[in-house]
Scaffold this active site. Structure first.
Site, PDB file in Angstrom:
ATOM      1  N   TYR A   1       0.415  -1.702   2.561  1.00  0.00           N
ATOM      2  CA  TYR A   1      -0.783  -2.281   3.155  1.00  0.00           C
ATOM      3  C   TYR A   1      -0.456  -3.258   4.278  1.00  0.00           C
ATOM      4  O   TYR A   1      -1.372  -3.790   4.917  1.00  0.00           O
ATOM      5  CB  TYR A   1      -1.642  -2.979   2.090  1.00  0.00           C
ATOM      6  CG  TYR A   1      -2.350  -1.986   1.196  1.00  0.00           C
ATOM      7  CD1 TYR A   1      -1.642  -0.968   0.573  1.00  0.00           C
ATOM      8  CD2 TYR A   1      -3.713  -2.056   0.962  1.00  0.00           C
ATOM      9  CE1 TYR A   1      -2.274  -0.058  -0.251  1.00  0.00           C
ATOM     10  CE2 TYR A   1      -4.349  -1.146   0.143  1.00  0.00           C
ATOM     11  CZ  TYR A   1      -3.634  -0.150  -0.456  1.00  0.00           C
ATOM     12  OH  TYR A   1      -4.265   0.754  -1.275  1.00  0.00           O
TER      13      TYR A   1
ATOM     14  N   LYS B   1       7.656   2.317  -9.379  1.00  0.00           N
ATOM     15  CA  LYS B   1       8.254   3.653  -9.243  1.00  0.00           C
ATOM     16  C   LYS B   1       9.722   3.434  -8.844  1.00  0.00           C
ATOM     17  O   LYS B   1      10.201   3.957  -7.836  1.00  0.00           O
ATOM     18  CB  LYS B   1       7.468   4.434  -8.179  1.00  0.00           C
ATOM     19  CG  LYS B   1       7.876   5.879  -8.019  1.00  0.00           C
ATOM     20  CD  LYS B   1       7.297   6.791  -9.066  1.00  0.00           C
ATOM     21  CE  LYS B   1       7.810   8.205  -8.912  1.00  0.00           C
ATOM     22  NZ  LYS B   1       7.531   9.063 -10.052  1.00  0.00           N
TER      23      LYS B   1
ATOM     24  N   ASP C   1       3.464   6.658 -12.470  1.00  0.00           N
ATOM     25  CA  ASP C   1       2.715   7.914 -12.640  1.00  0.00           C
ATOM     26  C   ASP C   1       2.294   8.122 -14.093  1.00  0.00           C
ATOM     27  O   ASP C   1       1.110   8.338 -14.379  1.00  0.00           O
ATOM     28  CB  ASP C   1       3.489   9.132 -12.085  1.00  0.00           C
ATOM     29  CG  ASP C   1       4.974   9.058 -12.302  1.00  0.00           C
ATOM     30  OD1 ASP C   1       5.412   8.187 -13.078  1.00  0.00           O
ATOM     31  OD2 ASP C   1       5.706   9.875 -11.716  1.00  0.00           O
TER      32      ASP C   1
ATOM     33  N   ASP D   1      -4.227  -0.920  -6.473  1.00  0.00           N
ATOM     34  CA  ASP D   1      -5.493  -0.483  -5.897  1.00  0.00           C
ATOM     35  C   ASP D   1      -5.979   0.762  -6.642  1.00  0.00           C
ATOM     36  O   ASP D   1      -7.154   0.868  -7.033  1.00  0.00           O
ATOM     37  CB  ASP D   1      -5.251  -0.149  -4.414  1.00  0.00           C
ATOM     38  CG  ASP D   1      -6.535  -0.097  -3.621  1.00  0.00           C
ATOM     39  OD1 ASP D   1      -7.591  -0.338  -4.203  1.00  0.00           O
ATOM     40  OD2 ASP D   1      -6.473   0.206  -2.410  1.00  0.00           O
TER      41      ASP D   1
END
Ligand code: NAD
Length: 479
Positions: free
Chosen positions: A126, A173, A206, A230
């Site tokens: 972002y 991740k 995930d 988000d």
């Protein structure tokens, strides 16, 4: 004593209706706050201001420090900056706190959850640093900083401690992004040592997201990076029953902004059917932040009692769970009528502490021993055969630097690549000393000069470093 002063903005679409409903409830609660209103959003954008807010409004925001904001509409088309992202960054609102609750059996949901998602709000993809580099390839740079990670992780643990939460789960991740997500996870492990009474675990994002969608009740507080936060907070809000129910806070060192999580819902604007609950929740979080505990308690419990009495707006109305379908302002009136009452089946809330979370200031560590050991030189080359490129580049060397590897989209294609690997026009050519020995930066300039003189188009370079003797870059195959 003078009243506390806040800034409000009614925003666009359903914004004015839900703000009026929320302000009516605040007034009825008896809380003594003064209000300055600013204009933001569509009208400001369309008047030619591409940031959606005037400089006078910034002055008011900075003076009052606390902002209750309705959603806004960002006009379609290029050139308009997202006011939400700008506000978070300009005011240093590093923590986005989103409580996600279900209200069964009064609001339909397949789940039962009481979790809080704490999302890093300033960094990650972002930062919006994007470039087109070749005809075929664009990039977005993911920047993660140690201070950014320390602030948000510390905030999450302090939040858990202050709110009697038992566990803080980290989601990243880092099996793939070992440097960026790896730093977030490392900082989580380091700071976690200071909070031994709080349970700690880590999920890869995930499977973590899949678990939130399936069994959200297994989570308590989740701390994660900006993009993941988000996404998972919208998943959690959606499966809770309606996006119209949840509020969020955006907290910084000097400023705080409170809002509903949903957007401006233009298709239902002006009809008195929007659910004002998200903004009411945001306002309750604001009252707690301001230390107005009594009013927060009164409003939150009255709101729960209204849901429990089956007085519902259209988005959550169904014949099985609801008793009366009401509009925006009638819902607010129902909450006002219940000020002083508590729910009997849903768990009442009790705010008994000042919720300001003060985290230790970041202390910069002593600089590590940093050695330059090579360079990834990115080249735009329209050929298709990696061996051909390897042959052309190999003779171009400097005193210490030699080509050691070429990759395309992160896959090693030279030496010993597969001819089946699909290649674009964007090649990463790694130059090292062979044993990752230190070199001078002027040698990198010499190397780039030779490459350019030999007709190669250098599009960017990344220096390869060791920090305290440890290799600090990813290896050939996305390792
Ligand atoms: P949205 O949240 O406005 O609407 C999604 C769906 O939920 C729609 O069906 C809408 O009718 C419904 N909905 C939303 N809030 C509701 C409420 N309080 N009561 C009842 N139903 C409600 O999302 P969108 O349609 O993707 O976006 C519309 C506009 O809002 C866009 O311009 C977008 O940029 C903007 N937006 C603003 C913010 C913000 O200001 N914080 C956040 C998200 C989207």
């Amino acid at each position: 004593m003078t009243n506390k002063r806040i800034t409000i903005a009614k925003g666009d679409g359903i914004g004015p209706e839900i703000m009026d409903a929320t302000l009516k409830i605040l007034k009825a609660s008896g809380v003594q706050i003064d209000i300055d209103e600013i204009a933001i959003g569509e009208k400001v954008y369309l008047s030619g201001n591409t940031s959606g807010i005037s400089s006078d409004s910034w002055d008011i925001l900075k003076r009052n420090k606390v902002f209750l904001k309705s959603p806004i509409t960002t006009p379609q088309g290029g050139g308009y900056k997202s006011l939400n992202v700008t506000t978070r960054k300009m005011l240093g609102l590093y923590a986005n706190v989103r409580p996600c609750n279900t209200y069964t059996p009064f609001v339909e949901s397949k789940h039962k959850m009481d979790l809080v998602i704490i999302r890093e709000n300033e960094e990650d993809l972002y930062a919006g640093i994007e470039h087109q580099q070749t005809d075929e390839v664009v990039q977005c740079i993911k920047l993660i900083s140690r201070p950014g990670c320390e602030k948000i992780v510390r905030y999450a643990f302090e939040y858990a401690r202050q709110n009697g939460r038992k566990r803080v789960t980290c989601m990243t991740k880092d099996n793939i992004m070992k440097q960026t997500d790896g730093l977030f996870h490392t900082v989580y492990n380091e700071i976690g040592l200071e909070y031994p009474e709080i349970e700690q675990d880590h999920w890869i994002i995930d499977i973590g997201s899949a678990k939130i969608a399936d069994t959200p009740e297994m989570f308590d507080v989740i701390v994660t990076l900006n993009l993941y936060g988000d996404i998972i907070s919208d998943i959690a809000a959606q499966i809770a029953g309606s996006v119209g129910l949840a509020g969020s806070s955006n907290i910084g060192e000097g400023f705080a902004m409170f809002e509903a999580i949903h957007g401006s819902a233009p298709t239902i604007a002006g009809q008195n059917i929007a659910n004002p609950s998200g903004l009411i929740q945001g306002a309750v979080m604001m009252l707690v932040h301001l230390g107005e505990i009594k009013a927060a308690d009164l409003i939150h419990n009255a709101w729960l009692k209204t849901l429990e009495d089956g007085i519902h707006t259209g988005d959550i109305f169904d014949a099985k769970h609801s008793k009366q379908k009401v509009g925006t302002i009638e819902f607010a009136n129902a909450v006002i009528e219940r000020l002083g009452q508590k729910p009997s089946i849903l768990k009442p809330v009790h705010y008994d502490h000042d919720s300001q979370i003060n985290i230790k200031p970041y202390i910069r560590k002593e600089a590590a021993k940093k050695e330059l050991v090579g360079s990834d030189i990115f080249i735009c080359w329209r050929g298709l055969d990696a061996n051909d490129l390897g042959e052309k580049l190999s003779p171009i060397t400097t005193k210490n630097l030699k080509l050691s590897m070429i990759s395309n989209r992160g896959i090693k294609v030279w030496p010993n690549g597969f001819k089946e690997t699909f290649c674009t026009d964007h090649w990463r050519c790694r130059y090292t000393t062979g044993e990752n020995l230190s070199i001078s930066s002027s040698e990198l300039i010499d190397l780039q000069k030779s490459l350019i003189e030999n007709g190669f188009e250098v599009i960017k370079t990344e220096n390869l470093y060791k920090f305290d003797g440890k290799i600090a870059f990813s290896l050939g195959q996305g390792q």
